[in-house]
Design a protein around this motif. Structure first.
Motif, short mmCIF file in Angstrom:
data_model
loop_
_atom_site.label_atom_id
_atom_site.label_comp_id
_atom_site.label_asym_id
_atom_site.label_seq_id
_atom_site.Cartn_x
_atom_site.Cartn_y
_atom_site.Cartn_z
N GLN A 450 94.27 -39.92 55.69
CA GLN A 450 93.06 -40.77 55.72
C GLN A 450 92.65 -41.17 54.30
O GLN A 450 92.20 -42.31 54.06
N LYS A 452 94.63 -41.49 51.64
CA LYS A 452 95.56 -42.52 51.16
C LYS A 452 95.18 -43.90 51.70
O LYS A 452 95.18 -44.90 50.96
N GLU A 453 94.85 -43.96 52.98
CA GLU A 453 94.46 -45.23 53.58
C GLU A 453 93.18 -45.77 52.92
O GLU A 453 93.07 -46.97 52.63
N SER A 454 92.23 -44.87 52.68
CA SER A 454 90.98 -45.30 52.03
C SER A 454 91.23 -45.83 50.63
O SER A 454 90.63 -46.82 50.20
N ASN A 457 92.89 -49.30 50.75
CA ASN A 457 91.87 -50.31 51.06
C ASN A 457 90.95 -50.56 49.88
O ASN A 457 90.58 -51.70 49.58
N SER A 490 100.06 -46.51 52.27
CA SER A 490 99.62 -46.00 53.57
C SER A 490 100.04 -46.99 54.65
O SER A 490 99.78 -48.18 54.53
N ARG A 491 100.71 -46.46 55.67
CA ARG A 491 101.18 -47.29 56.79
C ARG A 491 101.97 -48.51 56.32
O ARG A 491 101.78 -49.63 56.81
#
Length: 563
Positions: A450, A452-454, A457, A490-491
Motif C-alpha cells: 500500500q 509503494k502505491e501511495s 501516486n 507499484s502494479r
C-alpha cells in the motif's frame, strides 16, 4: 572584500593509483560534491538606531558573525563600511555567502557607533544586535527580513532590514563539447579508450572532481558527447578559478592510464580558448561553449512559493514503554529523545520557508482514548479537524502530550499518513505550495504494498517524503522506498519522480555526545535532495516562478568613512 568560508575540497587523485572506484565512469554524481546550492548577496539597512553621540548622530557600522555547524562559537564573517552621522544607514558594502537549503546557517548582526579609526570593536559603542538564520532571510516575503535590534536592556534599539539576492552566476549552466587529436596509444592490441576528467581547484591548492565524460572506445581522435554542468560545480562561481582537465585511457580493471592534462578557467573557455596541448603532439579541442541560465529553487521561494511541512510519528508498541529509559519515546528531562532530535533537526530548517509556521502533526499505530480504537492517522493535538501546531515547539508539545494520552500499539502503516498529505498536495498544483512529509519510525513497515502505491501516486504531486529510522532495528526494507538505486514501482507503474529519502538516525549520532552536531548532520543529508525534487516537479509540470515583489529601495545616504 570578505574572507569567505568555502567547503573543504578533496585531495586530488594520484595518477599512479588511477581511480580505484571508476570501473564504470558513468556513476559519478555531481550533486554529491560538497558545493553550495548557490551564493546570495546580503544587503543591510537600519532604521532608528540608538544615538550614542552627544553633538551629532551615531556613525554606524555592521559586523556579521556566523556559527560553524555543531559549534556555538561565533566567528566574524565581515564588516560593512562606516556611515557618518546617521541613525538610518543603508550600507553599500554587501556580504556574499554560500547558501545551502539543507543547513541551518545561524547569523548574528552586531551594530556599533564608531568613535575612532581603531579596528578593535571594544573601542566603539555597542548599538545592539540581531539574530536570524540565512534561511529566515531567504524565506521571508521577497527575501526581505525586518527585525528589531536587541541587546541593550531597557532601550529601543531600532530595526534592521536584511535583503538577500541570489548571485546570477550561480544560476548559469554551460553546455560544452570536446574532442581530441593524436592521443597517445596506450593499449597493446588496440589504440586507446579515452575519457576526460574535470576538476575544480580548492582554496587550499587541492582539486575536487566535478565531471567525467563517457569513454570512447578504440580511438586516438575521440569526439565526446556534449555535456551540461552548472557553473557552481565547475568553478564555484569564480570565473578565474583553475580548472584541471585530465585525459585517461580506460582499463577494465580500473587502473586507467594517464595520457596527459591541461589547466584552464571558465573565463578562458568562455572567451573562445579552444585548443589545449596535453602531451607532445596530443591536443584537446573545445568544439562548443553555450551558457544557459536556469530558474532556481530560490526563484520560486522569492516568488512566494510556500514549503508546507507535516510530521508523522510512529506510536507502535515496539518503541517501548515511554515511562522507561529504554524506550525510544522516553521523555528525558535533560535531553531530547531520538524522535525529538529528528523532528527539530528537520523542522527548524523547513519552518523558515513557511510564513504562518502552522504545521500539521500526525501519529500512527496507537490506540486512542476513549474507546481504544487503533488509528494510523491521528492528530497529535487531539483535534482531527485542525491538526495544526504553532511552530516546531508547538509540534514538540503536542507530541509529548500524546505520549501521555494514547496507548502504543501497531502495526507500522505508512500509507494513511502519505495519503493524508497527498490529498492536500493534490488540491494545489499551481506551484504556490510544495509539501514535505517527515515520517519518524522505529520499525519495519507493515503495509509495504500500500505504501509503494501511495508513493507512486504521490510522485505526480508537489510533495517529498523524508523517512528517518530511529533505534537499532534493521531497515533494509526501507531502502526499497528510497528510489536512488531502483525507481519504486507499484502494479507495473513506476514513480514519476524520486520523492523519498530514507536515513537511519544512528548513522548520524556524534560519538562525543554532541547532539547539535548529530542533528545538523541528519538535516544536511535528508534535506539535501529537497530543492532538486522540488525543481523536478516544477520542470515536469512546466510551472514558472511567480514574479518577485518589487525590490526594497531605501533612501540614499552618503558613504563617508571606512573602518
Amino acid at each position: 572584500m570578505f574572507a569567505l568560508e568555502k567547503p573543504a575540497g578533496q585531495p586530488a587523485t594520484g595518477r599512479s593509483g588511477g581511480f580505484p572506484n571508476m570501473a564504470s565512469v558513468g556513476d559519478f554524481n555531481v550533486l554529491s560534491s560538497s558545493i553550495p546550492a548557490t551564493k546570495v548577496e546580503l544587503s543591510v539597512s537600519c532604521r532608528n538606531l540608538l544615538d550614542r553621540d552627544t553633538f551629532s548622530k551615531s556613525d554606524p557600522i555592521c559586523v556579521l558573525y556566523t556559527q560553524a555547524i555543531g559549534n556555538k562559537e561565533w566567528r566574524e564573517f565581515g564588516r560593512t563600511e562606516v556611515i557618518d552621522n546617521t541613525l538610518n544607514p543603508d550600507f553599500v558594502r554587501k556580504f556574499i555567502m554560500d547558501y545551502f537549503f539543507e543547513e541551518r546557517e545561524n547569523l548574528r548582526f552586531d551594530f556599533y557607533d564608531v568613535d575612532s579609526k581603531s579596528p578593535n570593536l571594544s573601542k566603539h559603542d555597542f548599538l545592539g544586535q540581531m539574530f536570524c538564520t540565512l534561511g529566515e532571510i531567504v524565506g521571508s516575503q521577497g527575501s526581505r527580513l525586518e527585525k528589531s535590534i536587541v541587546g541593550i536592556p531597557g532601550k529601543k534599539c531600532g530595526t534592521v532590514i536584511v535583503t538577500a539576492e541570489e548571485l546570477g552566476c550561480c544560476r548559469d549552466s554551460v553546455l560544452m563539447q570536446f574532442c581530441a587529436n593524436k592521443l597517445d596509444k596506450k593499449d597493446f592490441f588496440g589504440k586507446s579508450d579515452p575519457f576526460l576528467v574535470f576538476h575544480r581547484s580548492n582554496e587550499d591548492g587541492s582539486f575536487t572532481i566535478c565531471h567525467k565524460t563517457e569513454v570512447i572506445k578504440n580511438t586516438l581522435n575521440p569526439v565526446w558527447q556534449a555535456f551540461k554542468i552548472s557553473v557552481r560545480a565547475l568553478c564555484n562561481g569564480d570565473y578565474d578559478r583553475t580548472i584541471k582537465v585530465e585525459v585517461y585511457d580506460w582499463d577494465r580493471d580500473g587502473s586507467h592510464d594517464f595520457i596527459g592534462e591541461f589547466t584552464t578557467s571558465y573565463r578562458e573557455l568562455s572567451r573562445g580558448q579552444s585548443q589545449f596541448n596535453v602531451y607532445e603532439v596530443s591536443t584537446v579541442t573545445l568544439l562548443s561553449f553555450l551558457i544557459e541560465t536556469e530558474v532556481s529553487f530560490l526563484d520560486y521561494i522569492k516568488g512566494g512559493t510556500q514549503i508546507n511541512f507535516t510530521v508523522a510519528i510512529d506510536f507502535t508498541a515496539s518503541n517501548g514503554n515511554p515511562s522507561q529509559p529504554t524506550s525510544l519515546h522516553y521523555m528525558n528531562p535533560y535531553q531530547l529523545n531520538a524522535y525529538g532530535m529528528a523532528l527539530k533537526a528537520v523542522g527548524e530548517i523547513i519552518q523558515d520557508y513557511d510564513s504562518d509556521k502552522m504545521f500539521p502533526a500526525l501519529g500512527f499505530g496507537a490506540r486512542l482514548p476513549p474507546d481504544g480504537r487503533v488509528s494510523h492517522e491521528f492528530a497529535l493535538n487531539g483535534n482531527p479537524q485542525n491538526p495544526y501546531c504553532h511552530g516546531i515547539d508547538g509540534v514538540m508539545e503536542a507530541y509529548y502530550r500524546s505520549l501521555k494520552s494514547v496507548q502504543l500499539y501497531g502495526p507500522t502503516n505508512f500509507a494513511p499518513v502519505i495519503n493524508h498529505v497527498a490529498r492536500y498536495a493534490a488540491s494545489v498544483k499551481d506551484g504556490s505550495q510544495y509539501f514535505v512529509l517527515l515520517i519518524i519510525t522505529d520499525g519495519v513497515i507493515s503495509d509495504m504494498a500500500q505504501t509503494k502505491e501511495s508513493i507512486v501516486n504521490a510522485s505526480r504531486l508537489p510533495m517529498s517524503i523524508i523517512i528517518v529510522g530511529v533505534g537499532p532495528a534493521e531497515f533494509d526494507a526501507m531502502e526499497e522506498l528510497d528510489g536512488d538505486v531502483v525507481r519504486i514501482s507499484s502494479r507495473g507503474k513506476f514513480a514519476e519522480r524520486d520523492i523519498v529519502q530514507f536515513v537511519p538516525f544512528r548513522d548520524y549520532i556524534d560519538r562525543s555526545g554532541n547532539h547539535v552536531l548529530s542533528m545538523a548532520r541528519l538535516a544536511k543529508d535528508v534535506l539535501a535532495e529537497i530543492p532538486e525534487q522540488f525543481l523536478s516537479y516544477m520542470r515536469v509540470r512546466g510551472i514558472k516562478p511567480s514574479p518577485a515583489p518589487p525590490p526594497y529601495t531605501p533612501p540614499i545616504h552618503v558613504l563617508q568613512t571606512q573602518i
